[in-house]
Motif scaffolding. Sequence first.
Motif: not given
Length: 366
Positions: A78-85, A134-143, A178-179, A198-200
């Motif tokens: 859902v929209k906002g899934a990367s923020n816990g929705e 994309l946001l899930a990839d961003l969070e993972s890659l930043e860590r 996307p990657a 994921l976006t690759a």
Amino acid sequence: MGFNCGIVGLPNVGKSTLFNALTSTAKAESANYPFCTIEPNSGRVAVPDDRLFKLGELSNSSTIIPSFLEVVDIAGLVKGASNGEGLGNQFLGHIRGVDAVIAMLRCFEGDDVSHIEGSVDPIRDADIVETELLLADLESLERRAEHMHRRIKGGDHKEKVSYDLMMQVLEALREGHPAREVDYRGDEAPFFKELALLTAKPILYVCNVDEGSAAKGNEHSEKVIKRALNEGAEAVVISAAIESEIAQLESPREKTEFLQTLDLDQTGLSKVAEAGYRLLDLVTFLTTGPKESRSWSVPNGSTAPQAAGTIHSDFEKGFICAETISYHDFVTFGGEQAAKDAGKMRQEGRDYVVEDGDVILFRFNV
């Protein structure tokens, strides 16, 4: 051999219905409410290939072994899934290892199945899915980049190449790209693959239409097909409801007759498999004999030794030659010996590039 894919999409778009139909199971709960899929479901389904059965008939094979499509179904995004929705973001890790992503999009109207966004708009839904991936990839890659930067500062310079590529990908993600759009060098390919982004992964859009639109699609699916063309992706039109009915039929004849009544010439599974092979640029070679007839999937451009290695590593190490007959010649002349007698068997060497439909017997010595 075949390929594996993860099904993603918003809730109530037909993901679990499609999963159950493709795998002929009822593992994934399918209902008209968000997040009816809670735990990830996985299954294997044989890739349809009529050539196998013809080879088996001509070779009097005891067993037919097809390639397999492995499918993972996760909770709706859902929209906002990367923020816990919602729940889908909890399970994205389960599809980081797949070869391709199936983005399931609702392309049918109807008040009997609610839409979490309040209206049917597959392009908007595709954007939501892409953004959350994309946001899930961003969070993972930043860590990961932060940890790697610390190691490099501490004197570990072996990972500098990986880190530089990681920063290039991060820049693209932060700009909303996307990657898969990142242009990296050939020698960086192994590092890029290790990122498991994921976006690759290539995307196959599956347009879930009403039964009346299954043959020709509708205005919603036309928009998705246009998007796929612009992105270099693939798109297919299916009706998950029809696929559910087909899955309940036992004999191939019943399935064919049912499809004909709907002006359809192939099942949704066949469409998904064919599109997946195009998307991943795979070809199929075949092996046959009294024991078994079997299909093997390899990347387009694979050499004969590489193809042999998909059967067993010893085949590649000790490769001598590939005795090759095209499927067309094999069938036209009525089997291996007759094709050989007609001069249609070729002895191919190490540089031979395997073609789709090659019937091969590998000679090796270890």
